[in-house]
Write an enzyme that holds these catalytic residues in place. Structure first.
Site, PDB file in Angstrom:
ATOM      1  N   CYS A  19     -32.550  60.629 -58.158  1.00  0.00           N
ATOM      2  CA  CYS A  19     -32.150  62.029 -58.320  1.00  0.00           C
ATOM      3  C   CYS A  19     -31.022  62.147 -59.341  1.00  0.00           C
ATOM      4  O   CYS A  19     -31.007  63.056 -60.175  1.00  0.00           O
ATOM      5  CB  CYS A  19     -31.690  62.613 -56.982  1.00  0.00           C
ATOM      6  SG  CYS A  19     -32.955  62.607 -55.692  1.00  0.00           S
ATOM      7  N   ASP A 426       0.281  47.515 -57.246  1.00  0.00           N
ATOM      8  CA  ASP A 426       1.513  48.289 -57.315  1.00  0.00           C
ATOM      9  C   ASP A 426       2.603  47.504 -56.578  1.00  0.00           C
ATOM     10  O   ASP A 426       2.306  46.609 -55.785  1.00  0.00           O
ATOM     11  CB  ASP A 426       1.290  49.656 -56.664  1.00  0.00           C
ATOM     12  CG  ASP A 426       2.551  50.500 -56.642  1.00  0.00           C
ATOM     13  OD1 ASP A 426       3.213  50.592 -57.685  1.00  0.00           O
ATOM     14  OD2 ASP A 426       2.870  51.043 -55.573  1.00  0.00           O
TER      15      ASP A 426
END
Length: 731
Positions: A19, A426
């Site tokens: 799709c 981080d």
């Protein structure tokens, strides 16, 4: 050069990767479209087009003609997509439960009571009810793909169940056709119903994973206040954010979230910018300093001049970049859909060829044996095992990860995590605790309870964010408040406290007496990126303290475990370069970069990807959300912000970084099982389809009955499930 516009728009009604390809190709072929990419995982279309040649409405019309829908309204498209996703999940849940309620008795009848009176008619009613009430969309979607020359799982489900049902219906109505030829008229109603029930279960798991893909964007948008206090002719008036313009004066009170980007014109405060910079320590703001929308003001009040409003704020740009990063990812093609695109037409072709060959060379019973063999080919190729191959392994893998406090949202994360060769981490809240603490204390001369009590009293009057860290440390040392005569807060320096004839001070280096001798160890603390607090009496230095965000004890062993997996690690932080160097050295990370803003983190990830690296990003703050969305796999710490966890594909529910290599191990094991399952799902077809077609009949007189074909199909499903369950016992 013509002006181009780029939009990321939610797409509705997509059920598989085929799709997504249909939508992408439909939009790509429109005049004026430069580039179009559909992200099936996020349910979005990112399109770059020439606005003078077509509009978003034109694009939506084309997508609707292709059988899907597009949300283009600007007010709240993500909200509408979330609501549609929730409704679709609830619908899939009802279908699955309803189908299994009817499929279980249908399977029992077909396996143990097929010769009972009226058994065929009861099974026909149950199968028909499942097909119409709960599997109708397979037939509509399969037909829609067929008329466009496409094939996917819906096509295979629709074709195999229809053939099995029609063949069974013929045998129920006209059993004499077979009995007169010496063949028992078997029925395969249970195949039709159980196939649909199994595939619906797989679809439900997929919808569950994709249920709330856009909540991260909504969370980011919710960080900006709806109103602001505009200062006009000396009076404050609360107005909607939308009416503010650059140059307007805005008043910000303690504890409020800053509404726009701007420059401080009056006042002084500390602002928590951790959601943008990742730095856990609040930043001091004075006249002339910049304040950004979405950050949180602390104790002080100030007035600012708006410089960026609406879509011009840093926060709004982060929202836009996260949307583009999510939408620009290439569509993740499901393995089963890829195979089905080739497998389905091949099976149909083999079935037809089987029937034709029997008609030509089959002899007296050519039609009977030909039809029987053709149906056997289709039945043995039915997609039960295909439908189970991924979701069963996914269920076991996700369950095992959850038991180890690792939340894996969907199969996309599992499929990509095992391919990661580079991890970017981080600092704050990921490698460190995310909470400042007193790390070192150096007293010049004798330390005494009296001095600790005086320092405790002074810090109680301080508004500086680091004061709480020093207070916690002093409380552990047993310090108590004393009665003071007078205290004074010195902006940007610290605080003074009078006790009788003595004046004590505590604060930054700005309060140091000119002739004060600072201990040599302070230089080492500064090199390690620690914040230094000085405490003294008049012109005498009494003590020096270092405050820092401590590194988690699991950070170093986690980095070593990743290295043993052959994964390269990078440290990326909004903190200073000096701090980045120290943390990288302490944790064993070879690559590091400090003072990185959200867009620079995004660019850092992109540069690694351009070198051919498969990158995972680990973060816990809003400032990491843009980089998390850009990475091939995004991983959030569970004690971080909701935004980071919403963007992330994987969430480590505790602060233990050792869960990261564990997640990679589980991913590799699960993906290995998925591949094994697909192998077992197809090995029966590779062996069984030629036998079903009658390959052994000329040599041994063996013709595979559709009942045996159905049993082989069922056994392949069982083998897939049992193989998936092995993951529970893997170390």
């Amino acid at each position: 050069m013509k002006t181009l516009d780029t939009k990321t728009l939610p797409v509705l009604e997509m059920s598989c990767a085929v799709c997504a390809t249909n939508v992408e190709q439909t939009v790509q072929h429109m005049p004026g479209v430069v580039e179009a990419a559909v992200n099936f995982a996020a349910g979005t279309l990112t399109v770059t087009y020439q606005p003078d040649l077509l509009s978003p409405e034109d694009i939506r019309d084309a997508v609707q003609k292709a059988g899907y829908d597009l949300i283009i309204e600007e007010e709240d498209p993500v909200g509408k997509q979330e609501e549609m996703s929730r409704l679709r999940y609830e619908q899939a849940k009802r279908r699955t439960i309803g189908a299994w309620i009817l499929a279980l008795p249908l399977a029992v009848l077909g396996m143990f009571f097929m010769h009972a009176p009226y058994a065929n008619w009861v099974m026909m009613g149950l199968a028909l009810a499942i097909m119409i009430a709960f599997g109708r969309h397979f037939y509509t979607n399969g037909f829609r793909h067929a008329i466009r020359g496409k094939a996917n799982m819906d096509t295979l489900v629709a074709l195999s169940t229809t053939i099995a049902f029609l063949f069974s219906l013929f045998n129920t109505l006209y059993p004499s056709f077979w009995t007169s030829r010496g063949i028992e008229p078997h029925v395969y109603y249970e195949a039709s119903g159980v196939i649909i029930a199994f595939v619906l279960l797989g679809k439900l798991l997929e919808e569950r994973a994709r249920h709330s893909t856009s909540s991260a964007i909504r969370g980011l948008m919710g960080l900006q206040p709806k109103t602001a206090r505009r200062v006009w002719e000396g009076e404050e008036t609360e107005v909607p954010i939308a009416v503010l313009k650059a140059g307007d004066l805005v008043a910000v009170r303690p504890g409020e979230r800053i509404p726009v980007d701007g420059i401080v014109t009056h006042g002084h405060s500390f602002i928590d910018e951790s959601m943008l910079s990742g730095e856990s320590l609040p930043v001091e703001k004075q006249t002339g300093d910049k304040a950004m929308a979405g950050t949180i003001n602390q104790q002080g009040a100030f007035t600012m001049e708006a410089t960026g409003v609406g879509n011009a704020t840093v926060l709004a740009q982060i929202v836009q970049m996260v949307q583009q990063a999510q939408g620009s990812k290439a569509p993740v093609q499901r393995i089963v859909d890829k195979i089905s695109a080739i497998f389905v037409p091949s099976v149909i072709g083999l079935s037809l060829v089987t029937f034709i060959i029997w008609i030509i060379w089959g002899g007296d019973n050519a039609f009977s044996y030909g039809l029987l063999s053709a149906v056997s080919v289709l039945v043995i190729a039915c997609p039960c095992a295909l439908g189970l191959a991924t979701p069963t392994a996914l269920m076991v893998g996700v369950g095992k990860a959850a038991g180890k406090h690792i939340l894996i949202k969907d199969a996309f994360a599992l499929e990509n995590l095992c391919q990661i060769d580079t991890i970017v981490l981080d600092k704050t809240g990921t490698l460190t605790e995310g909470k400042p603490e007193v790390i070192n204390a150096c007293w010049i001369g004798e330390e005494s309870p009296k001095l600790r009590n005086i320092l405790y009293t002074a810090e109680m009057h301080s508004e500086h964010p680091l004061a709480s860290a020093l207070l916690r440390w002093l409380e552990k040392e047993g310090a108590k408040a004393v009665v003071s005569d007078r205290f004074q807060s010195l902006t940007g320096q610290g605080i003074t406290l009078d006790l009788g004839t003595d004046t004590y001070w505590v604060g930054s280096y700005r309060l140091l007496p000119e002739k004060a001798s600072v201990p040599e160890v302070v230089s080492q603390w500064e090199a390690e990126g620690k914040t230094i607090i000085y405490f003294g009496k008049a012109g005498q230095l009494l003590a020096v303290f270092s405050i820092a965000d401590p590194i988690k004890p699991t950070s170093f062993p986690a980095i070593q475990a990743l290295r043993n997996h052959g994964i390269e690690t990078h440290l990326l932080t909004g903190d200073s370069n000096r701090t980045a160097v120290y943390v990288a050295k302490a944790t064993g990370i070879p690559h590091h970069k400090g003072q990185a803003l959200p867009d620079e983190k995004d660019q850092y990830i992109r540069s690694l990807q351009e070198k051919g690296r498969k990158v995972a990003m680990v973060g816990d703050g809003i400032n990491d959300s843009q980089a998390l969305a850009r990475a091939d796999v995004s991983i959030a710490m569970g004690k971080g912000t909701d935004i980071a966890m919403d963007v992330a594909m994987v969430t480590l529910l505790t602060s233990d970084l050792l869960l990261l290599p564990e997640a990679i191990r589980i991913s590799r094991q699960t993906v290995k099982l998925i591949r094994q399952n697909l192998f077992w799902a197809f090995i029966y077809n590779l062996i069984g389809i030629p036998i079903a077609a009658g390959l052994l009949y000329p040599f041994f007189g063996i013709l595979l009955n559709p009942m045996l074909a159905s049993a082989a199909m069922a056994f392949s499903s069982v083998s897939v499930v049992l193989n998936s369950l092995r993951l529970k016992f893997m170390k």
